[in-house]
Structure formats: C-alpha cells, structure tokens
Design a protein around this motif. Sequence first.
Motif, PDB file in Angstrom:
ATOM      1  N   ILE A 140      72.493  10.294  41.898  1.00  0.00           N
ATOM      2  CA  ILE A 140      71.683  10.423  43.234  1.00  0.00           C
ATOM      3  C   ILE A 140      70.205  10.642  42.654  1.00  0.00           C
ATOM      4  O   ILE A 140      69.190  10.275  43.497  1.00  0.00           O
ATOM      5  N   LYS A 141      69.979  11.386  41.764  1.00  0.00           N
ATOM      6  CA  LYS A 141      68.695  11.740  41.321  1.00  0.00           C
ATOM      7  C   LYS A 141      67.747  10.556  40.747  1.00  0.00           C
ATOM      8  O   LYS A 141      66.814  10.305  41.192  1.00  0.00           O
ATOM      9  N   ALA A 142      68.822   9.556  40.144  1.00  0.00           N
ATOM     10  CA  ALA A 142      68.078   8.329  39.602  1.00  0.00           C
ATOM     11  C   ALA A 142      67.763   7.460  40.560  1.00  0.00           C
ATOM     12  O   ALA A 142      66.579   6.759  40.871  1.00  0.00           O
ATOM     13  N   GLU A 143      68.857   7.318  42.045  1.00  0.00           N
ATOM     14  CA  GLU A 143      68.295   6.582  43.140  1.00  0.00           C
ATOM     15  C   GLU A 143      67.283   7.154  43.747  1.00  0.00           C
ATOM     16  O   GLU A 143      66.573   6.610  44.425  1.00  0.00           O
ATOM     17  N   MET A 144      67.110   8.361  43.623  1.00  0.00           N
ATOM     18  CA  MET A 144      66.054   9.103  44.601  1.00  0.00           C
ATOM     19  C   MET A 144      64.564   8.836  43.816  1.00  0.00           C
ATOM     20  O   MET A 144      63.780   8.347  44.500  1.00  0.00           O
ATOM     21  N   ASP A 145      64.800   8.667  42.463  1.00  0.00           N
ATOM     22  CA  ASP A 145      63.582   8.378  41.686  1.00  0.00           C
ATOM     23  C   ASP A 145      63.028   6.900  41.957  1.00  0.00           C
ATOM     24  O   ASP A 145      62.218   6.659  42.101  1.00  0.00           O
ATOM     25  N   ARG A 146      64.209   5.975  42.175  1.00  0.00           N
ATOM     26  CA  ARG A 146      63.935   4.704  42.315  1.00  0.00           C
ATOM     27  C   ARG A 146      63.393   4.262  43.722  1.00  0.00           C
ATOM     28  O   ARG A 146      62.333   3.828  43.872  1.00  0.00           O
ATOM     29  N   PHE A 147      63.837   5.189  44.674  1.00  0.00           N
ATOM     30  CA  PHE A 147      63.118   5.075  45.867  1.00  0.00           C
ATOM     31  C   PHE A 147      61.852   5.472  46.109  1.00  0.00           C
ATOM     32  O   PHE A 147      60.887   4.919  46.628  1.00  0.00           O
ATOM     33  N   PHE A 148      61.661   6.804  45.159  1.00  0.00           N
ATOM     34  CA  PHE A 148      60.220   7.248  45.346  1.00  0.00           C
ATOM     35  C   PHE A 148      59.214   6.230  44.645  1.00  0.00           C
ATOM     36  O   PHE A 148      58.032   5.959  45.221  1.00  0.00           O
ATOM     37  N   LYS A 149      59.687   5.451  43.523  1.00  0.00           N
ATOM     38  CA  LYS A 149      58.741   4.657  42.853  1.00  0.00           C
ATOM     39  C   LYS A 149      58.552   3.302  43.741  1.00  0.00           C
ATOM     40  O   LYS A 149      57.353   2.842  43.671  1.00  0.00           O
ATOM     41  N   VAL A 150      59.659   2.930  44.707  1.00  0.00           N
ATOM     42  CA  VAL A 150      59.326   1.721  45.460  1.00  0.00           C
ATOM     43  C   VAL A 150      58.128   2.179  46.467  1.00  0.00           C
ATOM     44  O   VAL A 150      57.259   1.431  46.911  1.00  0.00           O
ATOM     45  N   VAL A 151      58.399   3.182  46.946  1.00  0.00           N
ATOM     46  CA  VAL A 151      57.205   3.841  47.953  1.00  0.00           C
ATOM     47  C   VAL A 151      56.067   3.997  47.395  1.00  0.00           C
ATOM     48  O   VAL A 151      54.951   3.519  48.109  1.00  0.00           O
ATOM     49  N   VAL A 152      55.780   4.469  46.249  1.00  0.00           N
ATOM     50  CA  VAL A 152      54.617   4.870  45.616  1.00  0.00           C
ATOM     51  C   VAL A 152      53.949   3.418  45.138  1.00  0.00           C
ATOM     52  O   VAL A 152      52.643   3.146  45.539  1.00  0.00           O
ATOM     53  N   ASP A 153      54.756   2.435  44.847  1.00  0.00           N
ATOM     54  CA  ASP A 153      53.983   1.134  44.091  1.00  0.00           C
ATOM     55  C   ASP A 153      53.626   0.426  45.566  1.00  0.00           C
ATOM     56  O   ASP A 153      52.517  -0.229  45.487  1.00  0.00           O
ATOM     57  N   GLY A 154      54.222   0.416  46.635  1.00  0.00           N
ATOM     58  CA  GLY A 154      53.933  -0.116  47.664  1.00  0.00           C
ATOM     59  C   GLY A 154      52.777   0.340  48.199  1.00  0.00           C
ATOM     60  O   GLY A 154      51.733  -0.344  48.693  1.00  0.00           O
ATOM     61  N   ARG A 155      52.442   1.796  48.440  1.00  0.00           N
ATOM     62  CA  ARG A 155      51.262   2.332  48.822  1.00  0.00           C
ATOM     63  C   ARG A 155      49.907   1.782  47.932  1.00  0.00           C
ATOM     64  O   ARG A 155      49.110   1.809  48.438  1.00  0.00           O
ATOM     65  N   MET A 156      50.283   1.982  46.754  1.00  0.00           N
ATOM     66  CA  MET A 156      49.103   1.544  45.854  1.00  0.00           C
ATOM     67  C   MET A 156      48.908   0.017  46.070  1.00  0.00           C
ATOM     68  O   MET A 156      47.539  -0.233  46.276  1.00  0.00           O
ATOM     69  N   ALA A 157      49.665  -0.816  46.369  1.00  0.00           N
ATOM     70  CA  ALA A 157      49.248  -2.337  46.630  1.00  0.00           C
ATOM     71  C   ALA A 157      48.506  -2.378  47.763  1.00  0.00           C
ATOM     72  O   ALA A 157      47.508  -3.130  47.982  1.00  0.00           O
ATOM     73  N   LEU A 158      49.215  -1.913  49.049  1.00  0.00           N
ATOM     74  CA  LEU A 158      48.554  -1.934  50.200  1.00  0.00           C
ATOM     75  C   LEU A 158      47.006  -1.315  50.385  1.00  0.00           C
ATOM     76  O   LEU A 158      46.238  -1.895  50.883  1.00  0.00           O
TER      77      LEU A 158
END
Length: 343
Positions: free
Chosen positions: A307-325
């Motif tokens: 679960i921690k690994a999946e939560m970390d993955r979700f966190f990274k997807v959100v952060v990467d998208g915020r940076m791009a926009l």
Amino acid sequence: MSRSDGPHRPFLPIGNPFKMMMHKASHQPSPVLITYEKNLTERFRQLKPTNTTDVISFSWMKSALSSVCETLNDIKNLIVDLELPICSWDGKWVDIYLDNSLKLLDFCSAYETDIVRQRFGYVMLKCTVLDLESGNPQKLMLASSSLHEWMQYQRRYDNSKLEDCCDIICKLKETLNLPKIKNIHKAKDLVRAMYGLKVQTMFIFSALVAAFSTTRRTLVDLQVPKEYLWCESFTELQTVMNGEINNIYVSGDVYTLKELRVLDQNVKKLYPLVHEGLGEVKQEVFDGYCCKLMESNEEFLVGLDEIKAEMDRFFKVVVDGRMALLDNFQQQPPRRGVQQVRM
C-alpha cells in the motif's frame, strides 16, 4: 499556496478541471471521451468484490490506488487526443487548482503517517511472538503485557491524521459542482473526464480511511448523473462497499480491514492463554496459535509495504503533473493566443 512558491506544481498538464459545468445543456461526448468513460466503467467493475469478506483488504486497496493512477494517465492521454490548448488563466483559478491538487498530496502524507503507525504495531507483535516462543516464564508475562498493549494501541489511538483525511475528502466533495465553463465542446469533454476522476478518487480515499479507522465514520455517498457511462458500475460498487462496511460496523467488529481483523482474532485467542495460563489447552494448540499470529503479522507487513508503494506512486504522479502544468502556465503567453501543452 501561491504560484510563486515553486515546489508545488499543478498535478495534471491541463486547464482548470474544477469549473464543473451544470448538467443542463445536451452535450454529446466525443469518441475519445467515450473510450475514457468505458475504461473507467471497467475499473469500477473490477473493483467490485466477488466475496463480501474481501470488501476491504490490502489486495483491494492496492488495486484501487492503481486504478486511480491509471485514470490519471488516461486524463493526460485525453488531453493529447482532444488537442485542447491551455488558455491564459485568471489568477484566482490557478490558486483554486493548486489548492485542490494540494489536497491530494495532503491526503497521501496524512495517510502514510498512519501506515507508519501500523508498522509500529507490527513490530510490537513480532517481539511478542519471540517472547512466546522462548518458553521463559518472565518473557511470557512480558508477552501477555504486549498483547494487551497492542489491543489498546489499536483501539484507543487518537488518530488525528485520519480525521484530517476525512476533512480533505469533504473539502474535495465541495468542489464537484462549480460554475459552468464556456461553451466549448472539447473543454466540456475534459471537465466531464475530470469529474469521473474526482468521484473515483474521493470514493477510494473514503474506503482507505475506513480500512485503518477504529471508529465509525461517514462514508462517501455520491449521486452521479445517469448521463455518465460509468454511472451504473460506480453506483453498484459504492452500494456493495458501503453496505458491507456498514454491516461490519453493525456486527460489532472494530476493524473493517480484513487483515487487521485476522490479526485481532489471533491476538484474542492467545491473550487469555498467556495471561491466565494454558489450563486444559494442549501445548501443540498453543504453538499453533503462536504460529498463526506470526504468519498473519508477516502478511500484514507485506500488505502495508504494498500500500505504501502504491501511495508513493500516486503521490509522484500528482507532483509530476503539478510541475508540468505550472511550468506551462508560467511561460509568457501571447497576448491574444494560447499556450500549448508540453506533455
């Protein structure tokens, strides 16, 4: 958070998805949106448990988080297929977007705090099993105290972080229906797609909170307009999940998470034997209880790590998208033109 703060960036390379349109004017979804909604429909179907005992399990939680990440990726692909440009934003909408996407990151951070707390519970039981296997009378007394401490730790812990998670979900729900956007079909397709993502995210976050909570909390109960292709599959999933979770509460069980209930059952079998003595219980039966506790505790740790690994993955997807926009927005736009998405 303001636009000048740097580290926090918009979580998807798109325009503002939170200006929700009102469902009054008829709008025929484009082929790419239909494909998106069909994918979302299938994800909701796959998350519907076939066995009620598995309503909330680590396996389900892992699949649920993975499905949100898949939808996030579908959103980015949708932007490319729609060829929808990012127009100059009003500053207030940038701040609103940043605030909403930041809530997703806040949820991840708060929830991972409770994962750490659950890991400490694992360590407590692991040490307890070692004491039980020693055969030393003094360590058996220590094991008795540890088992009691674990039960109290799980039941009486004042988990303010989970309360924070509930507040975040409520605030996200308030953003579902905002003023309608301009009469641009591509923009409406994007807004409609983002609505599906938000419904999926809020529902799954609600279930994640229920998994670790030892107090009854109000589950998300969303009413989705029938015009969405995924409405039926989502409604069925929500009905099954919320219904079974409520049944667990009504039955008197403290935990909704399957693996946590198994741990609790094994602890309850061992504690009176260690505390009061074996009595007529044979040593081999006692050893079997110890073995089951050890196995369920190790399985619990594996689930936590996944679960921690999946939560970390979700966190990274959100952060990467915020940076791009935000990178795209901060470029100097043409006076009367548009900014193109950099994927």
